[in-house]
Design a protein around this motif. Structure first.
Motif, short mmCIF file in Angstrom:
data_model
loop_
_atom_site.label_atom_id
_atom_site.label_comp_id
_atom_site.label_asym_id
_atom_site.label_seq_id
_atom_site.Cartn_x
_atom_site.Cartn_y
_atom_site.Cartn_z
N LEU A 45 -7.57 -12.90 10.18
CA LEU A 45 -6.29 -12.22 10.00
C LEU A 45 -6.40 -10.98 9.13
O LEU A 45 -5.65 -10.02 9.29
CB LEU A 45 -5.26 -13.18 9.39
CG LEU A 45 -4.73 -14.28 10.35
CD1 LEU A 45 -3.76 -15.20 9.61
CD2 LEU A 45 -4.05 -13.65 11.57
N GLU A 46 -7.37 -10.96 8.20
CA GLU A 46 -7.56 -9.79 7.35
C GLU A 46 -8.17 -8.62 8.12
O GLU A 46 -8.05 -7.47 7.70
CB GLU A 46 -8.46 -10.14 6.17
CG GLU A 46 -7.85 -11.13 5.19
CD GLU A 46 -8.76 -11.37 4.00
OE1 GLU A 46 -9.32 -10.39 3.47
OE2 GLU A 46 -8.94 -12.54 3.61
N SER A 47 -8.85 -8.91 9.23
CA SER A 47 -9.52 -7.86 10.01
C SER A 47 -8.64 -7.27 11.10
O SER A 47 -8.96 -6.21 11.65
CB SER A 47 -10.79 -8.43 10.64
OG SER A 47 -11.67 -8.95 9.68
N VAL A 48 -7.55 -7.95 11.42
CA VAL A 48 -6.73 -7.52 12.55
C VAL A 48 -6.18 -6.10 12.35
O VAL A 48 -6.17 -5.29 13.28
CB VAL A 48 -5.57 -8.52 12.79
CG1 VAL A 48 -4.58 -7.97 13.81
CG2 VAL A 48 -6.12 -9.85 13.26
N GLY A 49 -5.74 -5.80 11.14
CA GLY A 49 -5.18 -4.47 10.87
C GLY A 49 -6.16 -3.36 11.16
O GLY A 49 -5.80 -2.33 11.75
N CYS A 50 -7.41 -3.56 10.78
CA CYS A 50 -8.45 -2.55 11.04
C CYS A 50 -8.65 -2.36 12.54
O CYS A 50 -8.75 -1.23 13.02
CB CYS A 50 -9.76 -2.97 10.38
SG CYS A 50 -11.13 -1.82 10.68
N ILE A 51 -8.71 -3.46 13.29
CA ILE A 51 -8.91 -3.37 14.73
C ILE A 51 -7.74 -2.64 15.39
O ILE A 51 -7.94 -1.81 16.30
CB ILE A 51 -9.09 -4.77 15.34
CG1 ILE A 51 -10.39 -5.41 14.86
CG2 ILE A 51 -9.07 -4.70 16.88
CD1 ILE A 51 -11.64 -4.65 15.24
N VAL A 52 -6.53 -2.91 14.96
CA VAL A 52 -5.35 -2.24 15.53
C VAL A 52 -5.44 -0.73 15.30
O VAL A 52 -5.18 0.07 16.20
CB VAL A 52 -4.05 -2.80 14.91
CG1 VAL A 52 -2.85 -1.94 15.32
CG2 VAL A 52 -3.84 -4.24 15.36
N ILE A 53 -5.84 -0.33 14.09
CA ILE A 53 -5.98 1.10 13.79
C ILE A 53 -7.09 1.73 14.62
O ILE A 53 -6.95 2.83 15.16
CB ILE A 53 -6.23 1.30 12.29
CG1 ILE A 53 -4.98 0.92 11.49
CG2 ILE A 53 -6.64 2.75 11.99
CD1 ILE A 53 -5.19 0.90 9.99
N MET A 54 -8.21 1.02 14.76
CA MET A 54 -9.34 1.54 15.55
C MET A 54 -8.94 1.72 17.01
O MET A 54 -9.22 2.75 17.63
CB MET A 54 -10.54 0.60 15.42
CG MET A 54 -11.21 0.64 14.05
SD MET A 54 -12.30 -0.78 13.73
CE MET A 54 -13.52 -0.60 15.02
N ILE A 55 -8.28 0.69 17.58
CA ILE A 55 -7.85 0.79 18.98
C ILE A 55 -6.82 1.91 19.14
O ILE A 55 -6.83 2.64 20.13
CB ILE A 55 -7.28 -0.56 19.46
CG1 ILE A 55 -8.40 -1.61 19.54
CG2 ILE A 55 -6.61 -0.41 20.84
CD1 ILE A 55 -7.93 -2.99 19.92
N GLY A 56 -5.94 2.07 18.14
CA GLY A 56 -4.97 3.16 18.19
C GLY A 56 -5.64 4.52 18.23
O GLY A 56 -5.26 5.40 19.02
N ALA A 57 -6.67 4.72 17.40
CA ALA A 57 -7.41 5.99 17.39
C ALA A 57 -8.12 6.22 18.72
O ALA A 57 -8.14 7.34 19.25
CB ALA A 57 -8.42 6.00 16.24
#
Length: 441
Positions: free
Chosen positions: A329-341
């Motif tokens: 759950l702590e990594s999800v935010g990073c993945i969302v930002i990466m996919i957004g970029a």
């Protein structure tokens, strides 16, 4: 394209892509559980990271498919794995861009010598590696193998430009494998020998050590520092790290806009003059077979690319959890930002008629998010720092491994020649950058 009457029936991969996902998850988990294995080899040390185990396991599964019955990873599915790898690599590019944005002040303060020595890093590989490859009978694979030292950004650039199923794709993947297994040992020996000649200033040698690979940089810098005073050894480590940072960041643009076009031009000019045909040379029949199978496995549409990004993100979360003990759950935010970029970069690439590669757009979008120009940079840096850089690479190499079996006959033909070319390219990048750094220092 219809298969000929005598050809083996083609199983449409769209109905069996789930096999790739199952194998990818299993391979990733096993590779991360094995972890890093290090051992000494001569004056250097070889570190086999989980990405190497993922690559090997994928290759083994693809190679023994005839014995696996309904679980077989068929040739069309191997091409589908390569098709998934291409957009998935953009997730790695996004992570790289996020790291770069927060480092922009350091890069700007590094000085002109560190910037100009990049020409040496990426031109040196071509000047030495390309002619040798042609003399050894390597054909279009030579472009992918010698336009850079073949690290992760290079895989993304070649994958987008030519596709990983092309001769150029085989060349960069062969260079990547060779550099991963033997690069650190070779560069440590070579850098130590050049240092012992006392021709170059230690700081210039340190700049040359920043070839864009952390393990290779550390090996070269260690060999150089071992021959210096304690104070100079500290400077060697500092300048090598700064050079490696610039090579990994600005270097992406050098490879895309300078060294790759130069390698293509050099191949076109030199191949008719010094090119040879040997047992390692790829033939028109080889290329035709790859093109036919690739045609039968269509490239991914937008929905397919988004699916590739999401699944690569899930694998990254798993890798980060196992290797670095970060709760999913702590990594999800990073993945969302990466996919957004990645999504923004992909859309901009298509809106501009693909005149500027998606690699550039994704890098720029990600860099902005963590740069001083972004008002939310500090918060984004905190979120994206939850995922380790290496955790992003292992999923990419998992798909590379699942796709590699189709290229094993071509790799066998390249054999020892591609290892020799890889060493020449690594030597070229070190010497080229050191020469330019010596001039500006």
């Amino acid at each position: 394209m219809q298969a000929s009457a005598t050809a083996t029936p083609v199983i449409q991969p769209g109905l069996q892509t789930w096999k790739l996902y199952v194998y990818a998850v299993l391979i990733l988990v096993v590779a991360e559980l094995i972890g890093s294995v290090a051992f000494k080899m001569g004056p250097g040390k070889v570190v086999l990271l989980p990405m190497v185990w993922a690559l090997i396991m994928g290759a083994v599964i693809g190679s023994v498919q005839s014995k696996m019955g309904p679980l077989a990873l068929t040739r069309p599915l191997q091409f589908r794995a390569a098709a998934i790898l291409q957009p998935a690599l953009l997730l790695f590019v996004a992570k790289l861009g996020l790291m770069v944005g927060s480092s922009l002040p350091k890069i700007i303060g590094a000085g002109w010598a560190l910037v100009f020595q990049e020409f040496g890093h990426f031109v040196g590989t071509i000047v030495i590696g390309l002619p040798l490859a042609l003399l050894l009978g390597i054909k279009r694979e030579a472009i992918g193998a010698t336009f850079s030292v073949g690290r992760e950004p290079s895989l993304a650039i070649i994958g987008e430009r030519y596709g990983m199923n092309s001769p150029e794709g085989r060349g960069v993947l062969a260079e990547y494998i060779t550099g991963t297994l033997f690069g650190a040992v070779f560069i440590a020996i070579f850098a130590g020998f050049i240092t012992s000649l006392n021709i170059f200033h230690p700081v210039a040698l340190a700049m040359g050590a920043g070839v864009g690979s952390g393990s290779m940089m550390a090996a070269a810098a260690g060999a150089i520092a071992a021959q210096q005073t304690p104070e100079m050894a500290k400077d060697v480590a500092t300048f090598a790290a700064a050079s490696n940072l610039i090579t990994t960041t600005i270097g992406t643009y050098f490879t895309l806009f300078i060294s790759l076009p130069l390698a293509v031009w050099g191949y076109r000019v030199l191949e008719p003059i010094i090119g040879r045909t040997t047992s390692s040379s790829s033939t028109a029949a080889d290329d035709k077979l790859h093109e036919q199978t690739h045609t039968e496995v269509a490239d991914l549409n937008l929905a397919g690319r988004v699916g590739a990004w999401v699944f690569a993100g899930v694998l990254t979360i798993i890798a980060n959890w196992i290797a670095y003990k970060v709760a999913p759950l702590e990594s999800v935010g990073c993945i969302v930002i990466m996919i957004g970029a990645v999504l923004v970069g992909d859309l901009l690439c298509n809106l501009t008629g693909r005149k500027i590669p998606a690699v550039c757009w994704v890098t720029l979008a990600a860099m902005f998010l963590t740069s001083p120009a972004c008002p939310w940079a500090d918060a984004i840096v905190a979120i994206t720092g939850k995922i380790n850089f290496l955790a992003v690479i292992t999923p990419m190499l998992t798909f590379a491994g699942l796709s590699i079996a189709k290229d094993i006959p071509a790799f066998r033909k390249l054999g020892w020649r591609i290892v020799l070319v890889s060493f020449a390219a690594n030597a070229g990048t070190f010497i080229g950058a050191t020469l330019i750094a010596e001039f500006f220092h």
